[in-house]
Design a protein around this motif. Structure first.
Motif, PDB file in Angstrom:
ATOM      1  N   UNK A 194     -72.665 -38.596  28.721  1.00  0.00           N
ATOM      2  CA  UNK A 194     -71.566 -37.778  29.247  1.00  0.00           C
ATOM      3  C   UNK A 194     -71.811 -36.314  28.906  1.00  0.00           C
ATOM      4  N   UNK A 195     -71.652 -35.409  29.863  1.00  0.00           N
ATOM      5  CA  UNK A 195     -72.008 -34.001  29.602  1.00  0.00           C
ATOM      6  C   UNK A 195     -71.160 -33.356  28.504  1.00  0.00           C
ATOM      7  N   UNK A 196     -69.871 -33.673  28.468  1.00  0.00           N
ATOM      8  CA  UNK A 196     -69.023 -33.139  27.386  1.00  0.00           C
ATOM      9  C   UNK A 196     -69.040 -34.125  26.231  1.00  0.00           C
ATOM     10  N   UNK A 197     -69.346 -33.623  25.031  1.00  0.00           N
ATOM     11  CA  UNK A 197     -69.296 -34.491  23.856  1.00  0.00           C
ATOM     12  C   UNK A 197     -67.828 -34.869  23.572  1.00  0.00           C
ATOM     13  N   UNK A 198     -67.602 -35.988  22.844  1.00  0.00           N
ATOM     14  CA  UNK A 198     -66.225 -36.485  22.661  1.00  0.00           C
ATOM     15  C   UNK A 198     -65.288 -35.476  21.993  1.00  0.00           C
ATOM     16  N   UNK A 199     -65.857 -34.556  21.219  1.00  0.00           N
ATOM     17  CA  UNK A 199     -65.019 -33.590  20.515  1.00  0.00           C
ATOM     18  C   UNK A 199     -64.594 -32.405  21.383  1.00  0.00           C
ATOM     19  N   UNK A 200     -65.233 -32.215  22.545  1.00  0.00           N
ATOM     20  CA  UNK A 200     -65.139 -30.928  23.255  1.00  0.00           C
ATOM     21  C   UNK A 200     -63.714 -30.513  23.589  1.00  0.00           C
ATOM     22  N   UNK A 201     -62.883 -31.459  24.025  1.00  0.00           N
ATOM     23  CA  UNK A 201     -61.506 -31.076  24.418  1.00  0.00           C
ATOM     24  C   UNK A 201     -60.525 -31.099  23.247  1.00  0.00           C
TER      25      UNK A 201
END
Lengths: 413, 413
Positions: B142-149
């Motif tokens: 997934x391009x956004x890592x789980x922490x990003x948001x």
């Protein structure tokens, strides 16, 4: 062998072969920071001694400062001259009358951050530490990333939160999320850890666009000290992908107050471990290319008990390689830049430089003499890191200590 | 609407609603750096004007410095007082006789780095940029890592290589390894890129152990400027796992010479994009909690041609959230700390803030009017980043420009 009129014991960690530099204030002038040199149980007020002995004005000016930065910037020739003068003052009885009044009992002065820190870079140079952390942080993948044996991995830390030994360490708040949690939580770190490291203090600057080769190490690096790179493992684990450690490290990094001159470490130089892969020419330190392995033995004490003795000689990457790598892209150096080795961990149980390794992620707690156990640090815990290295003629070079006590977080959860 | 006796055109990027601060030298005194304020096509010698108008001594002292740091450290009350004085001098005709001699044509002065940079932190706050880079650097995940948001991801950069606009950018050497290569190679970067960013300059310091909440943003942040965070994508891709970008970024970061005061940006404030996940309280800027989205439109020109117009209003994380996050672990702030937004990329083609996105990793080269194409930067290329924002009463707030020309590496391969 150089003998001092101070009649120091031969095993003094601060004998006349060491002469590390720091910054002190005396009780009668708590705002007037001055450069100190440690010798035995005393410190020498360096600027006062320069005046009393009539040191050359240009050199004396380097010592008459509230931080080491002017001396750092002055470069190797000046460092050699100042060190020769200090040695002369403390060994030639002819100087005793002038110099002795400039000595103060070390126990009576306060020690401060010895220099203004420019950039702070932290490396990751122990194969044992990197293997341990990779195993714990990235289970199911090879513990060493593919780049690890080709370059000394490093990153920039926060220079504004570098503090001197003794500064209380406030337990940081932050986000953390265990793999099983649906969403991150917030609160004081529950996995507060140390990283026992060795730091290198850059003296002579280098201009933008000009790499410092391996054999430029001693021209640019002034000295060595001890570093505790406090780490909140729960905060770090949640934040560090993809751009690296940030808040898990940036709350505090503690330095020992004494910078041991590189010149004091000639007898400590050793070859680094054999390299497993061919290195690119700018990092290749085989064949007499000035290896800078150093035989320091660190000691980590928790509440007075020794819990680990990390061997710095086991580090895969040397500080000279780190400096060459850090500047190979043309990055400039400033007087006061600091770079640290990364956690010093050896191959054996009891030689790890962090609790996450010592306790294997908390699975095998450290047992203390009072019957208590530790996985990570509790409020009130005090960690002391010390080190010694071989000096000339069977003497020892001491590094003093870097200490810190954990105080409870005052923030709200 | 404030009108100046300078009779500036209403669309001047440096009208009297802006009044950004910089540091200049005049041709007759190239070593004497002084604080400048940009107005129209002129700069005001701020210390000279303070003397000519009899400004309060404590405020005048803040302007009589070779860098902005004393003014930055003085805090919001002083900033407001100084800005009121500047506005008064330049709008009230009664001051014209005293102030006009303190104006110099902007084209005749040299501009310098406006402040000594403490720590430099770079964030990663554009969802579009993070998605693009994640797709390109980590295909198959997934391009956004789980922490990003959940948190604004950031890391520390090298403050010692922050340079002022116009400084030549030497193509860095380094290690790089394509996935198909057996071992890393070494040489000049073949994938030299820009990152068009917006930077925030910390003024008032904060003590260790004390987080700055969201609503403390305007008390601690002095102003805004443009940043080009030059990036060597081949070096970065090989080095950045697991501890983040290092040499791929640390060779140079360019700043625009003018710091636009936060006070000039009241009309530019907008709500940030809707948040997809609930934020922890220290980051939650819904419900009137002082959102600090800013409607800046950037423009990126390569050799004079516009190649992108990145919209800053599309950034997911605001600077206020970044400051709150950066300090939530107790990290202190110093006057002169700099934090940047990360690459400003919008959702559409032609709004990306880096060539790796504009050209999709080199797969769709940018075509220039002279018939040539670009994937990454070639020697001799010049990149100029500018920006404007809405000012009061239909005026525009200009940010000047951050420029840099690529010069060949002088190192050996």
């Amino acid at each position: 062998m150089t003998v001092s009129w101070l009649a120091l014991p031969v095993d003094s960690p601060f004998g006349v072969h060491n002469l590390p530099y720091g910054v002190f204030t005396a009780p009668d002038a708590p705002d007037r920071r001055r450069i100190a040199v440690a010798v035995g149980d005393h410190i020498l007020d360096a600027a006062a001694a320069a005046r009393a002995t009539g040191l050359d004005a240009a050199l004396a000016e380097l010592l008459d400062a509230p931080v080491l930065n002017p001396l750092l910037a002055a470069g190797r020739t000046a460092w050699t001259q100042v060190r020769a003068a200090l040695t002369d003052w403390l060994t030639d009885p002819a100087h005793r009358a002038a110099v002795e009044p400039c000595l103060l009992p070390r126990a009576e002065v306060a020690l401060h951050l010895p220099f203004e820190v420019g950039d702070y870079v932290d490396f990751y140079a122990s194969e044992h530490h990197a293997t341990n952390l990779g195993t714990l942080f990235r289970p199911g993948t090879p513990p060493l990333t593919p780049n690890w044996k080709h370059l000394p991995i490093g990153y920039h830390g926060r220079s504004g939160t570098v503090v001197v030994s003794g500064t209380p360490i406030v337990r940081p708040h932050g986000q953390r999320k265990a793999p099983a949690d649906a969403a991150p939580g917030f609160g004081p770190s529950g996995r507060l850890d140390i990283e026992a490291e060795v730091g290198f203090v850059v003296g002579a600057p280098s201009p933008l666009g000009t790499p410092v080769p391996l054999d430029g190490f001693a021209d640019h690096v002034f000295g060595v000290l001890l570093v505790n790179d406090w780490s909140a493992r729960d905060i770090q684990a949640w934040e560090y992908v993809p751009l690296g450690p940030f808040l898990g490290k940036s709350f505090a990094t503690s330095l020992s107050p004494w910078v041991v001159p590189l010149d004091a470490l000639a007898a400590a130089r050793v070859a680094p471990p054999a390299r497993d892969v061919d290195l690119l020419p700018y990092l290749d330190d085989r064949d007499g290319r000035d290896p800078w392995g150093l035989d320091l033995t660190l000691e980590v004490r928790l509440n007075g008990e020794v819990v680990s003795r990390p061997p710095f000689a086991a580090m895969y990457w040397t500080a000279a390689q780190q400096l060459a790598h850090m500047t190979v892209n043309g990055a400039s150096l400033r007087a006061g830049d600091l770079f640290a080795s990364g956690t010093v961990s050896g191959p054996d149980r009891g030689t790890e430089g962090a609790f996450i390794e010592l306790t294997w992620n908390g699975e095998r707690p450290v047992k203390l003499a009072d019957g208590s156990t530790r996985t990570f640090l509790e409020d009130g815990d005090e960690v002391v890191i010390t080190a010694t290295a071989p000096g000339p003629d069977g003497t020892r070079i001491g590094f003093g200590e870097v200490t810190g006590r954990i105080v409870p977080s005052s923030g709200k959860d």
